[in-house]
Structures are given as structure tokens and as C-alpha cells.
Write a protein that holds these residues in place. Structure first.
Motif, PDB file in Angstrom:
ATOM      1  N   ARG A  97       0.829  -1.206   0.000  1.00 50.81           N
ATOM      2  CA  ARG A  97       0.000   0.000   0.000  1.00 50.81           C
ATOM      3  C   ARG A  97       0.863   1.256   0.000  1.00 50.81           C
ATOM      4  O   ARG A  97       0.643   2.204  -0.750  1.00 50.81           O
ATOM      5  CB  ARG A  97      -0.913  -0.015   1.233  1.00 50.81           C
ATOM      6  N   THR A  98       1.889   1.268   0.861  1.00 51.25           N
ATOM      7  CA  THR A  98       2.746   2.445   0.984  1.00 51.25           C
ATOM      8  C   THR A  98       3.506   2.695  -0.313  1.00 51.25           C
ATOM      9  O   THR A  98       3.582   3.836  -0.790  1.00 51.25           O
ATOM     10  CB  THR A  98       3.728   2.249   2.155  1.00 51.25           C
ATOM     11  N   ALA A 138       1.195   4.088  -2.873  1.00 49.79           N
ATOM     12  CA  ALA A 138       0.839   5.480  -2.588  1.00 49.79           C
ATOM     13  C   ALA A 138       1.981   6.413  -2.969  1.00 49.79           C
ATOM     14  O   ALA A 138       1.763   7.484  -3.538  1.00 49.79           O
ATOM     15  CB  ALA A 138       0.492   5.632  -1.108  1.00 49.79           C
ATOM     16  N   ILE A 139       3.208   5.978  -2.659  1.00 43.68           N
ATOM     17  CA  ILE A 139       4.361   6.819  -3.022  1.00 43.68           C
ATOM     18  C   ILE A 139       4.405   6.997  -4.539  1.00 43.68           C
ATOM     19  O   ILE A 139       4.601   8.109  -5.052  1.00 43.68           O
ATOM     20  CB  ILE A 139       5.679   6.185  -2.513  1.00 43.68           C
ATOM     21  N   ASP A 177       1.901   6.857  -6.528  1.00 40.88           N
ATOM     22  CA  ASP A 177       0.775   7.723  -6.920  1.00 40.88           C
ATOM     23  C   ASP A 177       1.136   9.194  -6.820  1.00 40.88           C
ATOM     24  O   ASP A 177       0.648  10.012  -7.592  1.00 40.88           O
ATOM     25  CB  ASP A 177      -0.435   7.451  -6.007  1.00 40.88           C
ATOM     26  N   TYR A 178       1.950   9.548  -5.838  1.00 41.00           N
ATOM     27  CA  TYR A 178       2.237  10.962  -5.600  1.00 41.00           C
ATOM     28  C   TYR A 178       3.581  11.378  -6.177  1.00 41.00           C
ATOM     29  O   TYR A 178       4.154  12.376  -5.779  1.00 41.00           O
ATOM     30  CB  TYR A 178       2.157  11.275  -4.109  1.00 41.00           C
ATOM     31  N   ASP A 194       4.883  14.946  -4.626  1.00 39.75           N
ATOM     32  CA  ASP A 194       3.817  15.814  -4.100  1.00 39.75           C
ATOM     33  C   ASP A 194       4.192  16.303  -2.698  1.00 39.75           C
ATOM     34  O   ASP A 194       4.542  15.497  -1.841  1.00 39.75           O
ATOM     35  CB  ASP A 194       2.506  15.003  -4.049  1.00 39.75           C
ATOM     36  N   VAL A 203       3.073  14.628   0.421  1.00 37.55           N
ATOM     37  CA  VAL A 203       3.732  13.391   0.856  1.00 37.55           C
ATOM     38  C   VAL A 203       4.917  13.731   1.766  1.00 37.55           C
ATOM     39  O   VAL A 203       5.186  13.051   2.739  1.00 37.55           O
ATOM     40  CB  VAL A 203       4.199  12.595  -0.376  1.00 37.55           C
TER      41      VAL A 203
END
Lengths: 179, 416
Positions: A43-44, A47-48, A50-51, A168, A171
Motif C-alpha cells: 500500500r505504501t 501510494a508513493i 501515486d504521488y 507531491d 507526501v
């Protein structure tokens, strides 16, 4: 390293249930039965990604797992929130093997080897995430940070600024440690 | 008889003051209510936009934290962005409706029940902004505004409106005072003049200029009317006096006539009865008047009568009254005085006045001799009749005694 996680894992599992309940975000322990961190790591990492913005718009990202990764078992191929295709590829822990990689997930390898990999990708628009870097020695952009009840990450601002990627700023705020 | 008396009529000043006050209070309330309502609507619009903005900011801020499933980061982001004035409460719920983080602000100077009541009135529903990660709905931000600012605005509007009404009451009082000075006092003066004209016949009063065109015009008309009334009144008065004079005086000689004589005599008797002071009545006639009349004509007779009347009036005092009773008969009513000495003096003065000959229209000269009869109240009579009779008798006695003395006929005589 490995021993530490073997000890920590069950502790985290046991303590997380009564304290946080169902509404909390569990680490994903118990899903695979083996690795309590696999879900949280997946997940992490996603997410990283994604940003993170690459200088050139890419439809396909290559996710390279360099060396022996212990917690990357739940990371396969996936699609980012922005709709980019991400394909996993396992590569050797050598700088020469990283051509074509957009993301390098550095496995649990010696610090010197980690630094070799991060030096090889610096300035080339490659996102680096270190799986096992407890003392911030790898010079990877992100280093996963294992806490008893949660997984977070540390951020190397120097590495981020040299990477040629845009992360981002939201983040950056979430990162537990910025150095 | 039980009669319900009508309420006293309202004064113009009270009426004007009341109308002004009502008008101003109405206008102030209308303006205050309008401004308050429109202000609240505008403020609500801005506040709503602000809430949406804050909610979007919260959503933007916490989106990565949700992606990383970092509870602490969600909570921190919520506080850093959502905890601003104008926001009462903000929370983040996952798509299943479970709360992930929440924050509730303090009410501040206002009690919580008032804030919550105001909120329920202004924002019945919380503002909801969805949080997307990519295209996946990951959470919702629900935000409730803080109505304290609007309550403060409404309170301020209320206070200002009350203050305005207070000022309006004050202004109305001042205005009413000015109205009293400028309009009502002149009107009251008009009313006063009209009243005194009616009760005291004070037609000479006039309304002064007030400085207000309408009232001045009214006053000028009123004054003109008063002038006309004054003229009419004066005309009527002099006409009445003339009529009265004609009714009581002999047209030829200008002396009192028989009617006047009877009234005056009755009055003199009544007065003498009250005061007890005696008075004297004198009768005269012109000797041989009929002969003169026949011989020289009526115009000569009239000239004789006029001359005798004039001389008689000139010989008596102002307090005595002379009458011509008819024909050649004259009478003089002397003012009350004890004793008959003054009566004798008057008679002798009259006789003296007759000494000079009278010029007749024919050019001839004629001397008028008078017979005199005297009656004294109350010695010779206490009623008009007895007094008149006594004086008449006395006069004929005098006439007869003088006829017996031919040398005195037609000549001047000082005898009585």
C-alpha cells in the motif's frame, strides 16, 4: 534484520487488534499468513508511486525489485491512481541492471550495495525506495520505517531533490522523518 | 341622564408627533430588518463558499494521508486546515460512514446551545466534499459552519436598530417642538383671536405674520374677514345708535321726544326712590305760538321751535335733559339735587336765553316768551302722572297770570 521482524511481527499483530479495532488501518497482517508487513508495504509503495511525477508523462512504469526483497510479496503489477500501468520486474542488485527501471525497490541487501544502486539512478528520474535502511545510509529517496502498529516512511530530501522527480509536497508532510 | 362624554379631541401637535414617530420607527424597523435579512443571506452565501473551500482544502490535504492510511497524518491535516474561525466542526468519514478523524471547535463567547441552534437554522445539513484518490472515493469531509459571526451581526443590527429608534424618538420630539413653534402656535393664535372676536367682539385684533406661506395666506384672509366684520359691526352699531336716537329724539329740534321723556322720567323716579334725592321737572310752552304760526306760517313756527330748543339746550347743564313733548311744549328734567334753588337758577337762565329776538325766515324778528311749570319730586308728586299733571297745571297757572298782564305779552320777561 530478519530476526527483528520475526520478533516484531506477532507483537504488532497482537497489540494492534485490541487497541485500534476494526476501524483502524491494520498492517495487512494475517492476510497472507506469513509476512505481516507485506500488505502495508504494498500500500505504501503504491501510494508513493501515486504521488510521484516523472518528468515525461509515461503510460507504463517499470517497477524493479532489486535484490532480495522480504516484504514485496504483495506487489505485482498494478495501475496507479493516475491510470498508469506499473509492471513488476525483479532485477539483480547491480547498477548496470537498472536500465529501463522507473522505480527501484531496493531489497534487503548490504548498505554498500544499496548506495551503489542509488548512486547509479541519481538524476535519471528513477524513484528509489529502500526496504531495509534503518539508519538512513542507503541514500534512497524513501526508506520504509517499520513501527509496531504501523508502517511509515522516511524521506531523504537531498535524494528527492537530486532525483529529477517531483514528489507531491503533501507526501513530504506525511513522512515521519525528513533528512 | 347618563351620557357618555366623548374623549377630548386630539391636539394637532400630538397627532403630528405620533405620526412622525410611527413613520420613523416603521422605517427604521423596515430598513433594519431588510438589511439584517439581506446581510445574513449574503453572509451565509460567503460562509457557505468558505466552508466549501475549507472542506476542499481539508480533502486535498488529507488525501495522501488516506492513501498511506496514516491516521495521525489525517488528524493533523484536519486540524491544520480545518480548524479555522467560521468552522464549528469538521470530520472525515470513510465511504462506509465510519469516522476516521474529527475536530470540534470551541463556541467562544457564545454558549454552545446558541451556536448549535444558529447552525441548525442556517446550515440544516453539513457541507460534504468527497475525497478521491485517483478515481476511487476514499473518504468524505463533512464540515459544519460556525454561526457566531452571523449571530454577532444580527445582534449588532438589533442594537443599531434600537439606537436608531432612540435617536428617532429624540428627533421626533425636536421636530414636534419645531412644528409647535412654526405651525401650531400661529394656528393657536388664530384660534385665540377668533375666540376673543366671538366672546369680546374684539374685531380690531389681527393675526401677525408667521413666516409660513400657507398660514400667512390663511391669516391674511382671516384678517380681511375680520376687517370686513369690523366694518359691518361698526356700521350696524352706528345705524343702531342712529335708530335709537331717532326713536328717542325729536327730529326738528334734536331734543328728546315724548317717549324718551317718559322713559327718562320713570328712570329718574326709580333712581330717586333708591337714593332718596329729590329732583325737579320743568314744563315750558311758547306763549302765543299758535298766533305766530298762523300769522307767519309753519316755517316760521318751526324756526321758532328750533331756536327755542337750541337756546334751551344751551342754558341747561350737561346733566340735565331737555325734551320737546309735541307742539310748542318743552320739558327739562333736572338732575337730582336737594332744594329748588338750582331749579330757579336754571329757569332764570332759560328765560335769559330767550331775551334775544329770533329771526324768522320772512326776515322779521320775534321774541319767544315761555310759560313755566315746575314739579318737585317727591313734594309735588311721586309718580310720572302726578308730576306731569302738577307741572302742567303750574305752567297754565303761569300762563294765565301772564295773560292778565298784557304789557308782558310777546315781550321778554324774567318773571316766573
Amino acid at each position: 534484520m530478519n530476526n527483528i521482524f520475526r520478533i516484531l511481527g506477532p507483537v504488532a499483530l497482537v497489540s494492534s487488534i485490541p487497541l485500534l479495532g476494526a476501524a483502524d488501518m491494520p498492517l495487512g497482517a494475517g492476510i497472507s499468513g506469513g509476512d505481516p508487513f507485506a500488505g502495508a508495504v504494498a500500500r505504501t509503495v503504491k501510494a508513493i508511486v501515486d504521488y510521484t511525477r516523472w518528468p515525461q508523462k509515461k503510460g507504463l512504469l517499470t517497477f524493479c525489485v532489486a535484490g532480495d526483497a522480504r516484504h514485496a510479496s504483495q506487489i505485482g503489477s498494478w495501475r496507479t491512481a493516475a491510470g498508469q500501468e506499473v509492471q513488476r520486474s525483479n532485477v539483480a542488485a547491480q547498477g548496470s541492471a537498472l536500465g529501463g527501471c522507473d522505480i527501484v525497490y531496493i531489497g534487503s541487501i548490504p548498505v554498500a550495495a544499496q548506495r551503489h544502486l542509488t548512486a547509479a539512478t541519481r538524476g535519471k528520474g528513477v524513484l528509489t525506495i529502500a526496504e531495509a535502511d534503518p539508519v538512513n545510509a542507503s541514500e534512497a529517496m524513501f526508506a520504509l520505517d517499520y513501527q509496531p502498529q504501523s508502517l511509515s516512511f522516511r524521506l531523504n530530501i537531498d535524494a528527492v531533490s537530486r532525483s529529477g522527480l517531483r514528489i507531491d509536497p503533501r507526501v513530504l508532510r506525511i513522512a515521519k522523518v525528513r533528512y | 341622564m347618563a351620557e357618555i362624554s366623548p374623549p377630548p379631541p386630539q391636539t394637532l401637535r400630538d397627532l403630528l408627533a405620533e405620526v412622525h414617530l410611527r413613520l420613523i420607527v416603521f422605517a427604521v424597523i423596515l430598513a433594519a430588518a431588510g438589511l439584517t435579512v439581506s446581510g445574513v443571506i449574503v453572509m451565509r452565501g460567503y460562509a457557505q463558499r468558505n466552508l466549501t473551500l475549507v472542506a476542499h482544502s481539508v480533502a486535498y490535504t488529507i488525501e495522501p494521508a488516506i492513501a498511506f492510511q496514516d491516521r495521525q497524518a489525517i488528524s493533523d491535516g484536519l486540524r491544520q486546515v480545518g480548524a479555522v474561525p467560521g468552522v464549528r466542526a469538521v470530520d472525515v468519514v470513510d465511504p462506509q460512514g465510519r469516522t476516521m478523524a474529527s475536530w470540534v471547535g470551541q463556541g467562544g463567547a457564545w454558549p454552545d446551545w446558541l451556536i448549535d441552534g444558529g447552525n441548525a437554522l442556517i446550515w440544516p445539513e453539513p457541507t460534504v466534499v468527497p475525497v478521491y484518490h485517483g478515481e476511487t472515493l476514499v473518504a468524505r469531509v463533512r464540515i459544519i459552519g460556525n454561526s457566531a459571526d452571523m449571530l454577532r451581526y444580527i445582534l449588532a443590527a438589533l442594537v443599531i436598530a434600537l439606537a436608531c429608534i432612540g435617536v428617532a424618538v429624540l428627533a421626533t420630539r425636536i421636530l414636534a417642538g419645531r412644528l409647535r413653534r412654526d405651525i401650531i402656535e400661529p394656528l393657536e393664535f388664530v384660534a385665540e383671536v377668533a375666540h376673543s372676536v366671538r366672546t369680546e367682539r374684539a374685531f380690531e385684533k389681527r393675526i401677525p405674520s408667521s413666516g409660513i406661506a400657507e398660514i400667512d395666506r390663511f391669516g391674511q384672509d382671516f384678517n380681511a374677514l375680520l376687517a370686513e366684520l369690523q366694518g359691518w359691526h361698526a356700521g350696524l352699531t352706528s345705524e343702531n345708535a342712529e335708530l335709537h336716537r331717532r326713536a328717542t329724539h325729536d327730529s326738528l329740534t334734536g331734543l328728546g321726544n315724548r317717549e324718551y321723556f317718559e322713559l327718562a322720567l320713570a328712570g329718574a323716579i326709580a333712581k330717586a326712590e333708591r337714593t332718596g334725592t329729590p329732583f325737579v321737572l320743568l314744563f315750558f310752552d311758547i306763549d302765543q305760538f299758535k298766533a305766530i304760526n298762523d300769522e307767519h306760517g309753519h316755517t316760521s313756527g318751526d324756526a321758532m321751535l328750533i331756536a327755542v330748543g337750541e337756546r334751551m339746550r344751551g342754558a341747561i347743564r350737561d346733566v340735565d335733559i331737555a325734551f320737546r313733548l309735541g307742539g310748542d311744549e318743552f320739558a327739562v328734567l333736572l338732575a337730582p339735587q336737594p332744594g329748588r334753588v338750582h331749579a330757579d337758577i336754571v329757569v332764570s337762565r332759560i328765560r335769559k336765553a330767550m331775551i334775544a329776538p329770533i329771526r324768522l325766515p320772512s326776515g322779521l324778528w320775534q321774541i319767544a316768551t315761555l310759560s313755566v311749570g315746575m314739579a318737585i319730586y317727591p313734594a309735588d308728586g311721586a309718580t310720572t302722572e302726578t308730576l306731569v299733571n302738577h307741572a302742567d297745571q303750574a305752567m297754565y297757572v303761569d300762563k294765565r297770570s301772564r295773560r292778565d298782564r298784557p304789557n308782558n305779552q310777546g315781550g321778554a320777561s324774567n318773571d316766573v
